[in-house]
Design a protein around this motif. Structure first.
Motif, PDB file in Angstrom:
ATOM      1  N   GLN A  82      69.022  51.538  48.838  1.00 52.55           N
ATOM      2  CA  GLN A  82      70.203  52.008  49.549  1.00 52.55           C
ATOM      3  C   GLN A  82      70.200  53.524  49.739  1.00 52.55           C
ATOM      4  OE1 GLN A  82      72.749  49.984  50.721  1.00 52.55           O
ATOM      5  NE2 GLN A  82      71.579  48.189  50.089  1.00 52.55           N
ATOM      6  N   GLY A  83      69.108  54.175  49.331  1.00 52.24           N
ATOM      7  CA  GLY A  83      68.976  55.606  49.558  1.00 52.24           C
ATOM      8  C   GLY A  83      69.501  56.497  48.447  1.00 52.24           C
ATOM      9  N   VAL A  84      69.858  55.934  47.293  1.00 50.73           N
ATOM     10  CA  VAL A  84      70.337  56.735  46.160  1.00 50.73           C
ATOM     11  C   VAL A  84      69.144  57.064  45.266  1.00 50.73           C
ATOM     12  CG1 VAL A  84      71.836  56.806  44.141  1.00 50.73           C
ATOM     13  CG2 VAL A  84      72.620  55.704  46.240  1.00 50.73           C
ATOM     14  N   ALA A  85      68.811  58.341  45.173  1.00 48.44           N
ATOM     15  CA  ALA A  85      67.652  58.765  44.389  1.00 48.44           C
ATOM     16  C   ALA A  85      68.033  59.259  42.998  1.00 48.44           C
ATOM     17  CB  ALA A  85      66.894  59.872  45.127  1.00 48.44           C
ATOM     18  N   ASP A  86      69.238  59.781  42.844  1.00 46.29           N
ATOM     19  CA  ASP A  86      69.680  60.365  41.574  1.00 46.29           C
ATOM     20  C   ASP A  86      70.721  59.445  40.950  1.00 46.29           C
ATOM     21  OD1 ASP A  86      68.135  62.779  41.922  1.00 46.29           O
ATOM     22  OD2 ASP A  86      69.601  63.329  43.460  1.00 46.29           O
ATOM     23  N   ALA A  87      70.328  58.756  39.876  1.00 47.10           N
ATOM     24  CA  ALA A  87      71.194  57.715  39.336  1.00 47.10           C
ATOM     25  C   ALA A  87      70.955  57.500  37.859  1.00 47.10           C
ATOM     26  CB  ALA A  87      70.972  56.403  40.085  1.00 47.10           C
TER      27      ALA A  87
ATOM     28  N   VAL B 188      67.440  55.945  33.913  1.00 49.91           N
ATOM     29  CA  VAL B 188      67.778  57.078  34.760  1.00 49.91           C
ATOM     30  C   VAL B 188      66.671  57.320  35.779  1.00 49.91           C
ATOM     31  CG1 VAL B 188      69.078  58.149  32.887  1.00 49.91           C
ATOM     32  CG2 VAL B 188      66.733  58.878  33.315  1.00 49.91           C
ATOM     33  N   ALA B 189      67.070  57.965  36.882  1.00 49.77           N
ATOM     34  CA  ALA B 189      66.134  58.394  37.919  1.00 49.77           C
ATOM     35  C   ALA B 189      66.665  59.674  38.527  1.00 49.77           C
ATOM     36  CB  ALA B 189      65.963  57.315  38.981  1.00 49.77           C
ATOM     37  N   GLY B 190      65.757  60.583  38.855  1.00 50.11           N
ATOM     38  CA  GLY B 190      66.161  61.812  39.525  1.00 50.11           C
ATOM     39  C   GLY B 190      66.854  62.790  38.600  1.00 50.11           C
ATOM     40  N   GLN B 191      67.883  63.448  39.137  1.00 44.55           N
ATOM     41  CA  GLN B 191      68.545  64.523  38.404  1.00 44.55           C
ATOM     42  C   GLN B 191      70.056  64.434  38.576  1.00 44.55           C
ATOM     43  OE1 GLN B 191      66.663  67.916  40.331  1.00 44.55           O
ATOM     44  NE2 GLN B 191      65.263  68.164  38.600  1.00 44.55           N
ATOM     45  N   LEU B 192      70.745  65.213  37.768  1.00 41.49           N
ATOM     46  CA  LEU B 192      72.178  65.392  37.904  1.00 41.49           C
ATOM     47  C   LEU B 192      72.428  66.869  38.184  1.00 41.49           C
ATOM     48  CD1 LEU B 192      75.093  64.294  37.682  1.00 41.49           C
ATOM     49  CD2 LEU B 192      75.012  64.873  35.243  1.00 41.49           C
ATOM     50  N   ASN B 193      72.845  67.186  39.394  1.00 43.02           N
ATOM     51  CA  ASN B 193      73.077  68.571  39.805  1.00 43.02           C
ATOM     52  C   ASN B 193      71.859  69.461  39.561  1.00 43.02           C
ATOM     53  OD1 ASN B 193      75.765  68.132  40.664  1.00 43.02           O
ATOM     54  ND2 ASN B 193      76.457  68.216  38.536  1.00 43.02           N
ATOM     55  N   GLY B 194      70.691  68.934  39.892  1.00 42.01           N
ATOM     56  CA  GLY B 194      69.467  69.708  39.791  1.00 42.01           C
ATOM     57  C   GLY B 194      68.892  69.829  38.398  1.00 42.01           C
ATOM     58  N   GLN B 195      69.497  69.168  37.415  1.00 43.26           N
ATOM     59  CA  GLN B 195      69.024  69.222  36.037  1.00 43.26           C
ATOM     60  C   GLN B 195      68.727  67.806  35.543  1.00 43.26           C
ATOM     61  OE1 GLN B 195      68.527  72.114  34.360  1.00 43.26           O
ATOM     62  NE2 GLN B 195      69.198  73.237  36.191  1.00 43.26           N
ATOM     63  N   PRO B 196      67.882  67.684  34.511  1.00 45.59           N
ATOM     64  CA  PRO B 196      67.640  66.342  33.962  1.00 45.59           C
ATOM     65  C   PRO B 196      68.933  65.720  33.433  1.00 45.59           C
ATOM     66  CG  PRO B 196      66.018  67.918  33.132  1.00 45.59           C
ATOM     67  CD  PRO B 196      67.074  68.717  33.836  1.00 45.59           C
TER      68      PRO B 196
ATOM     69  N   MET C  38      79.228  48.117  32.143  1.00 43.56           N
ATOM     70  CA  MET C  38      78.091  48.697  32.838  1.00 43.56           C
ATOM     71  C   MET C  38      78.601  49.859  33.681  1.00 43.56           C
ATOM     72  SD  MET C  38      74.753  47.953  33.177  1.00 43.56           S
ATOM     73  CE  MET C  38      74.694  46.183  32.881  1.00 43.56           C
ATOM     74  N   ASP C  39      78.071  51.051  33.432  1.00 47.17           N
ATOM     75  CA  ASP C  39      78.490  52.250  34.154  1.00 47.17           C
ATOM     76  C   ASP C  39      77.362  52.764  35.022  1.00 47.17           C
ATOM     77  OD1 ASP C  39      81.074  52.437  32.995  1.00 47.17           O
ATOM     78  OD2 ASP C  39      80.208  53.348  31.205  1.00 47.17           O
ATOM     79  N   LEU C  40      77.678  53.063  36.266  1.00 49.87           N
ATOM     80  CA  LEU C  40      76.751  53.726  37.179  1.00 49.87           C
ATOM     81  C   LEU C  40      77.261  55.134  37.442  1.00 49.87           C
ATOM     82  CD1 LEU C  40      76.108  50.983  39.916  1.00 49.87           C
ATOM     83  CD2 LEU C  40      75.073  51.212  37.651  1.00 49.87           C
ATOM     84  N   THR C  41      76.406  56.125  37.264  1.00 50.24           N
ATOM     85  CA  THR C  41      76.717  57.491  37.666  1.00 50.24           C
ATOM     86  C   THR C  41      75.705  57.864  38.734  1.00 50.24           C
ATOM     87  OG1 THR C  41      77.468  58.015  35.421  1.00 50.24           O
ATOM     88  CG2 THR C  41      77.031  59.869  36.895  1.00 50.24           C
ATOM     89  N   LEU C  42      76.217  58.111  39.927  1.00 48.50           N
ATOM     90  CA  LEU C  42      75.352  58.301  41.093  1.00 48.50           C
ATOM     91  C   LEU C  42      75.691  59.608  41.780  1.00 48.50           C
ATOM     92  CD1 LEU C  42      75.779  54.712  42.618  1.00 48.50           C
ATOM     93  CD2 LEU C  42      74.221  55.433  40.798  1.00 48.50           C
ATOM     94  N   GLN C  43      74.666  60.262  42.329  1.00 50.77           N
ATOM     95  CA  GLN C  43      74.889  61.501  43.057  1.00 50.77           C
ATOM     96  C   GLN C  43      74.557  61.291  44.525  1.00 50.77           C
ATOM     97  OE1 GLN C  43      73.367  64.975  41.163  1.00 50.77           O
ATOM     98  NE2 GLN C  43      74.621  66.312  42.417  1.00 50.77           N
ATOM     99  N   GLY C  44      75.477  61.718  45.399  1.00 50.59           N
ATOM    100  CA  GLY C  44      75.283  61.590  46.830  1.00 50.59           C
ATOM    101  C   GLY C  44      76.469  62.168  47.570  1.00 50.59           C
ATOM    102  N   ALA C  45      76.224  62.760  48.724  1.00 54.90           N
ATOM    103  CA  ALA C  45      77.289  63.439  49.457  1.00 54.90           C
ATOM    104  C   ALA C  45      78.266  62.461  50.096  1.00 54.90           C
ATOM    105  CB  ALA C  45      76.676  64.345  50.532  1.00 54.90           C
ATOM    106  N   ASP C  46      77.774  61.295  50.530  1.00 54.22           N
ATOM    107  CA  ASP C  46      78.598  60.328  51.240  1.00 54.22           C
ATOM    108  C   ASP C  46      79.117  59.290  50.243  1.00 54.22           C
ATOM    109  OD1 ASP C  46      79.690  58.298  52.779  1.00 54.22           O
ATOM    110  OD2 ASP C  46      78.144  58.425  54.331  1.00 54.22           O
ATOM    111  N   ARG C  47      80.387  59.429  49.841  1.00 52.46           N
ATOM    112  CA  ARG C  47      80.916  58.529  48.816  1.00 52.46           C
ATOM    113  C   ARG C  47      80.908  57.080  49.289  1.00 52.46           C
ATOM    114  NH1 ARG C  47      83.482  57.885  44.125  1.00 52.46           N
ATOM    115  NH2 ARG C  47      84.890  56.095  43.990  1.00 52.46           N
ATOM    116  N   ALA C  48      81.209  56.840  50.544  1.00 44.49           N
ATOM    117  CA  ALA C  48      81.237  55.471  51.048  1.00 44.49           C
ATOM    118  C   ALA C  48      79.856  54.825  50.932  1.00 44.49           C
ATOM    119  CB  ALA C  48      81.720  55.446  52.492  1.00 44.49           C
ATOM    120  N   ALA C  49      78.808  55.585  51.283  1.00 39.38           N
ATOM    121  CA  ALA C  49      77.444  55.060  51.188  1.00 39.38           C
ATOM    122  C   ALA C  49      77.051  54.824  49.731  1.00 39.38           C
ATOM    123  CB  ALA C  49      76.467  56.026  51.858  1.00 39.38           C
ATOM    124  N   VAL C  50      77.450  55.752  48.853  1.00 41.57           N
ATOM    125  CA  VAL C  50      77.147  55.605  47.430  1.00 41.57           C
ATOM    126  C   VAL C  50      77.879  54.396  46.854  1.00 41.57           C
ATOM    127  CG1 VAL C  50      77.411  56.688  45.165  1.00 41.57           C
ATOM    128  CG2 VAL C  50      76.589  58.035  47.100  1.00 41.57           C
TER     129      VAL C  50
END
Length: 341
Positions: free
Chosen positions: A201-206, A216-224, A50-62
């Motif tokens: 937990q506040g992760v919108a792009d995943a 999937v939800a949200g975007q990856l670097n502003g793109q689908p 199972m792989d999670l790819t998540l976008q967020g500035a705070d790595r600890a929070a992610v």
């Protein structure tokens, strides 16, 4: 029965090595190479990586969000596994023909979903296919039952004998020896529960990639997000890639786990009406926003055949599909063709 010797079998197995560009059956996720703010986490769950790819500035929070998602998905997977002696699902199987079993709300909802899928497909999807319990496609312990055993166990397959009392919160298999297998329908709700944890937990792009099924939800670097579709005829190749901002991509196919026995390809998707592996499409990929529109349908199409699958897809709103038939021909719904263009 005694398993056939190695000279009679050719084993097929998925690759789950982390970091490979090709993900598990049907799906390809473009690799992320040291992109700032993009983090990947991996854990073996439900027999696959199972792989999670998540976008967020705070790595600890992610990372904390990923841990919460994995914990919730593990809890549900343990609850719904037929391989765990202490699972709620195993309790239902052990009490078959004896008495109803109280089940957790999450399992109750999946059982209701399974029953709806069985009714909608006319039994092409059937959660009681677990009664065909002598098949084993594990390369380390292959088992191919005799025709007599298949016939005996096939008599115990029948989704109408799964009795659910929503008010009491119980489930009951009415005949002794019956078994449930939720492998064809539990994974997507488990992925959805993981995504819900990420959002809390506040992760919108995943993106959650669960060995052939992706949410999937949200975007990856502003793109689908872009999800590539693996070609079941040549697993090392892709048919194409689809952009997606929200929703499920679910894949079913005949080469994820299989053996070649006496010249015939035998794989893990069993036909509940014959007791043997399906002999229809090589693979099915479905895309939808709604879990109920997609869950269990891939397995049902593998059983019903490509023509019936096309008919079902064309009647279903907001559902896109790609079907690779036994003869190698590829059919895309109009929406899927537009996504792949």
């Amino acid at each position: 029965m005694r398993s056939p010797g190695p000279d009679a079998l050719h084993l097929g197995r998925r690759s789950v090595a982390f970091g490979l560009p090709l993900a598990a059956f049907g799906l390809f996720i473009a690799p992320v190479h040291a992109v700032p703010g993009v983090h990947r986490f991996s854990q073996v769950l439900m027999g696959t990586q199972m792989d999670l790819t998540l976008q967020g500035a705070d790595r600890a929070a992610v990372a904390a969000a990923a841990q919460a998602a994995f914990a919730e998905m593990t809890r549900l997977a343990d609850m719904m596994s037929r391989y765990r002696s202490t699972s709620a699902l195993t309790a239902i199987n052990l009490m078959a023909g004896l008495q109803p079993v109280s089940v957790p709300p999450e399992l109750l909802q999946v059982l209701l979903m399974a029953r709806r899928a069985a009714h909608a497909s006319g039994g092409d999807f059937d959660p009681t296919v677990g009664s065909l319990r002598d098949w084993n496609f594990d390369p380390a312990n292959v088992s191919i039952p005799s025709a007599q055993r298949v016939s005996q166990q096939l008599s115990l397959v029948g989704h109408k004998d799964l009795l659910i009392d929503e008010r009491a919160g119980t489930a009951y298999l009415s005949r002794r020896g019956m078994r449930l297998d939720l492998g064809g329908i539990a994974k997507l709700p488990i992925l959805q529960a993981g995504m819900q944890q990420l959002h809390r937990q506040g992760v919108a792009d995943a993106m959650i990639n669960g060995g052939g099924d992706v949410l999937v939800a949200g975007q990856l670097n502003g793109q689908p997000w872009r999800v590539g579709l693996r070609d079941p005829r040549q697993p090392e190749r892709l048919i194409g890639a689809v952009p997606l901002n929200h929703g499920f991509v679910a894949a079913s196919g005949d080469y994820e786990r299989f053996v070649i026995h006496q010249g015939r390809r035998l794989h893990h998707i069993l036909d509940p009406k014959t007791g043997y592996p399906t002999r229809g499409p090589r693979g099915v990929v479905l895309i939808a926003d709604d879990l109920n529109a997609i869950n269990g349908l891939g397995a049902a199409i593998m059983v019903a055949g490509a023509a019936a699958g096309r008919a079902r897809v064309t009647k279903a709103p907001n559902l896109d599909a790609l079907i690779v038939d036994a003869d190698g021909s590829v059919w895309c719904s109009r929406g899927m063709a537009t996504r792949l263009a």
